[in-house]
Design an enzyme around this catalytic site. Structure first.
Site, PDB file in Angstrom:
ATOM      1  N   PRO A   1     -27.870  98.571  87.097  1.00 27.09           N
ATOM      2  CA  PRO A   1     -29.036  98.769  86.256  1.00 27.09           C
ATOM      3  C   PRO A   1     -29.776  97.487  85.870  1.00 27.09           C
ATOM      4  CG  PRO A   1     -27.009  99.123  85.021  1.00 27.09           C
ATOM      5  CD  PRO A   1     -26.632  99.035  86.470  1.00 27.09           C
ATOM      6  N   ASN A   2     -31.085  97.609  85.851  1.00 31.04           N
ATOM      7  CA  ASN A   2     -32.027  96.547  85.437  1.00 31.04           C
ATOM      8  C   ASN A   2     -32.165  95.415  86.443  1.00 31.04           C
ATOM      9  OD1 ASN A   2     -32.658  97.759  82.878  1.00 31.04           O
ATOM     10  ND2 ASN A   2     -30.612  97.179  82.209  1.00 31.04           N
TER      11      ASN A   2
ATOM     12  N   ARG B   1     -37.065  89.479  84.441  1.00 28.08           N
ATOM     13  CA  ARG B   1     -36.118  89.775  83.369  1.00 28.08           C
ATOM     14  C   ARG B   1     -35.358  88.514  82.941  1.00 28.08           C
ATOM     15  NH1 ARG B   1     -30.243  92.439  84.482  1.00 28.08           N
ATOM     16  NH2 ARG B   1     -29.691  92.730  82.306  1.00 28.08           N
TER      17      ARG B   1
ATOM     18  N   TYR C   1     -31.229  84.810  84.322  1.00 31.39           N
ATOM     19  CA  TYR C   1     -31.056  85.387  85.662  1.00 31.39           C
ATOM     20  C   TYR C   1     -31.898  84.711  86.744  1.00 31.39           C
ATOM     21  CZ  TYR C   1     -28.650  88.949  82.968  1.00 31.39           C
ATOM     22  OH  TYR C   1     -27.775  89.593  82.129  1.00 31.39           O
TER      23      TYR C   1
ATOM     24  N   ASN D   1     -22.894  94.300  92.353  1.00 32.82           N
ATOM     25  CA  ASN D   1     -23.164  93.763  91.025  1.00 32.82           C
ATOM     26  C   ASN D   1     -23.393  94.976  90.127  1.00 32.82           C
ATOM     27  OD1 ASN D   1     -24.026  92.656  88.662  1.00 32.82           O
ATOM     28  ND2 ASN D   1     -25.566  91.295  89.570  1.00 32.82           N
TER      29      ASN D   1
ATOM     30  N   ALA E   1     -24.704  95.921  83.775  1.00 28.79           N
ATOM     31  CA  ALA E   1     -24.123  96.296  82.476  1.00 28.79           C
ATOM     32  C   ALA E   1     -22.930  97.250  82.626  1.00 28.79           C
ATOM     33  CB  ALA E   1     -25.198  96.929  81.602  1.00 28.79           C
TER      34      ALA E   1
ATOM     35  N   HIS F   1     -19.062  96.340  82.293  1.00 22.37           N
ATOM     36  CA  HIS F   1     -18.318  96.233  81.034  1.00 22.37           C
ATOM     37  C   HIS F   1     -18.004  97.586  80.413  1.00 22.37           C
ATOM     38  CE1 HIS F   1     -19.938  92.291  81.752  1.00 22.37           C
ATOM     39  NE2 HIS F   1     -21.168  92.734  81.617  1.00 22.37           N
TER      40      HIS F   1
ATOM     41  N   ASP G   1     -13.052 103.732  88.976  1.00 21.39           N
ATOM     42  CA  ASP G   1     -12.295 104.780  89.669  1.00 21.39           C
ATOM     43  C   ASP G   1     -12.885 105.078  91.049  1.00 21.39           C
ATOM     44  OD1 ASP G   1     -10.590 104.953  87.540  1.00 21.39           O
ATOM     45  OD2 ASP G   1     -11.327 106.876  86.800  1.00 21.39           O
TER      46      ASP G   1
ATOM     47  N   GLU H   1     -16.988  91.807  93.755  1.00 18.55           N
ATOM     48  CA  GLU H   1     -17.869  91.896  92.579  1.00 18.55           C
ATOM     49  C   GLU H   1     -18.640  90.586  92.420  1.00 18.55           C
ATOM     50  OE1 GLU H   1     -15.505  92.127  89.029  1.00 18.55           O
ATOM     51  OE2 GLU H   1     -17.241  92.114  87.693  1.00 18.55           O
TER      52      GLU H   1
ATOM     53  N   HIS I   1     -21.846  88.436  90.088  1.00 14.90           N
ATOM     54  CA  HIS I   1     -22.766  88.363  88.949  1.00 14.90           C
ATOM     55  C   HIS I   1     -23.617  87.107  89.081  1.00 14.90           C
ATOM     56  CE1 HIS I   1     -20.772  91.620  86.909  1.00 14.90           C
ATOM     57  NE2 HIS I   1     -19.620  91.071  87.277  1.00 14.90           N
ATOM     58  N   LEU I   2     -24.871  87.234  88.711  1.00 14.03           N
ATOM     59  CA  LEU I   2     -25.770  86.076  88.734  1.00 14.03           C
ATOM     60  C   LEU I   2     -25.362  85.069  87.676  1.00 14.03           C
ATOM     61  CD1 LEU I   2     -28.798  88.416  88.971  1.00 14.03           C
ATOM     62  CD2 LEU I   2     -28.439  86.601  90.643  1.00 14.03           C
ATOM     63  N   SER I   3     -25.128  85.584  86.457  1.00 16.01           N
ATOM     64  CA  SER I   3     -24.740  84.702  85.350  1.00 16.01           C
ATOM     65  C   SER I   3     -23.217  84.599  85.291  1.00 16.01           C
ATOM     66  CB  SER I   3     -25.274  85.265  84.027  1.00 16.01           C
ATOM     67  OG  SER I   3     -24.698  86.538  83.763  1.00 16.01           O
TER      68      SER I   3
ATOM     69  N   ARG J   1     -20.544  84.050  78.380  1.00 16.03           N
ATOM     70  CA  ARG J   1     -21.593  84.704  77.589  1.00 16.03           C
ATOM     71  C   ARG J   1     -20.983  85.443  76.395  1.00 16.03           C
ATOM     72  NH1 ARG J   1     -25.664  87.757  81.294  1.00 16.03           N
ATOM     73  NH2 ARG J   1     -26.771  87.787  79.282  1.00 16.03           N
TER      74      ARG J   1
ATOM     75  N   ARG K   1     -19.324  90.780  77.337  1.00 20.16           N
ATOM     76  CA  ARG K   1     -19.553  90.626  78.784  1.00 20.16           C
ATOM     77  C   ARG K   1     -18.366  89.981  79.484  1.00 20.16           C
ATOM     78  NH1 ARG K   1     -25.123  91.630  79.505  1.00 20.16           N
ATOM     79  NH2 ARG K   1     -26.254  91.025  77.633  1.00 20.16           N
TER      80      ARG K   1
HETATM   81  C1  DQA Z   1     -24.980  90.673  85.280  1.00 19.14           C
HETATM   82  C2  DQA Z   1     -24.224  90.379  83.970  1.00 19.14           C
HETATM   83  C3  DQA Z   1     -24.143  91.632  83.100  1.00 19.14           C
HETATM   84  O1  DQA Z   1     -23.449  91.356  81.893  1.00 19.14           O
HETATM   85  C4  DQA Z   1     -25.526  92.117  82.739  1.00 19.14           C
HETATM   86  O2  DQA Z   1     -25.457  93.321  82.019  1.00 19.14           O
HETATM   87  C5  DQA Z   1     -26.420  92.261  83.936  1.00 19.14           C
HETATM   88  C6  DQA Z   1     -26.355  91.260  85.011  1.00 19.14           C
HETATM   89  C7  DQA Z   1     -25.188  89.395  86.119  1.00 19.14           C
HETATM   90  O3  DQA Z   1     -25.478  89.544  87.301  1.00 19.14           O
HETATM   91  O4  DQA Z   1     -25.106  88.288  85.595  1.00 19.14           O
HETATM   92  O5  DQA Z   1     -27.272  93.143  83.979  1.00 19.14           O
HETATM   93  O6  DQA Z   1     -24.217  91.568  86.055  1.00 19.14           O
END
Ligand code: DQA
Length: 151
Positions: free
Chosen positions: A13-14, A21, A26, A77, A80, A83, A90, A101, A103-105, A110, A114
């Site tokens: 998501p997002n 964003r 990011y 990725n 959100a 978490h 599952d 897995e 993640h950008l950040s 953080r 997270r």
């Molecule tokens: C994220 C880190 C998550 O905590 C956050 O909700 C995201 C992006 C990352 O790629 O850093 O939407 O997955």
């Protein structure tokens, strides 16, 4: 000869909003640019790649569940849902497909909420904190899992 290996890249998501964003967290790279960079890398790794993004947990669960027989590896990725989603964890377990897995950040640097990933324990590993490079490193790691000689 082509390997015929296929990988599915799943963005949660997002992540469709990347570029606009919270660029201080990011970066300014868009999702389309990330997918393009992944596709270029995949070609050099002899991998066929499909990329998909969804804001909906159930849709992500369906995608993972339906991946068996169509894909050899998953790069995800979960954003959100990392978490919060026992369902995505599952689904990764149930599909039995090697998953990495990303993640950008750096989620470990953080907010407290997270720092815990519900999916990390069912993935081959996690790459976190390198922006676009997290995805590229993750794809390389997934590829080396897929080409590992079977024991
Ligand atoms: C994220 C880190 C998550 O905590 C956050 O909700 C995201 C992006 C990352 O790629 O850093 O939407 O997955």
């Amino acid at each position: 000869m082509k390997s015929g290996k296929r990988a599915l890249v799943i963005h949660g998501p997002n992540l469709n909003l990347l570029g606009k964003r919270e660029p201080d967290i990011y970066g300014s790279t868009s999702l389309a640019q990330i997918n393009q960079a992944l596709k270029e890398l995949a070609e050099t790794l002899d991998l066929k790649l499909s990329c998909i993004q969804s804001n909906h947990e159930g849709e992500l669960v369906d995608l993972i569940g339906e991946a068996r027989g169509h894909f050899d590896g998953i790069l995800i990725n979960p954003a959100a849902f990392t978490h919060t989603s026992v369902a995505i964890r599952d689904a990764i377990l149930a599909c039995g497909i090697p998953t990495v897995e990303v993640h950008l950040s750096n989620i470990h640097a953080r907010e407290e909420f997270r720092r815990h990933s519900l999916v990390a324990g069912v993935c081959k590993g996690q790459v976190s904190g390198f922006g676009l490079e997290s995805y590229l490193l993750g794809l390389r790691a997934l590829t080396s899992e897929l080409f590992k000689p079977k024991r």
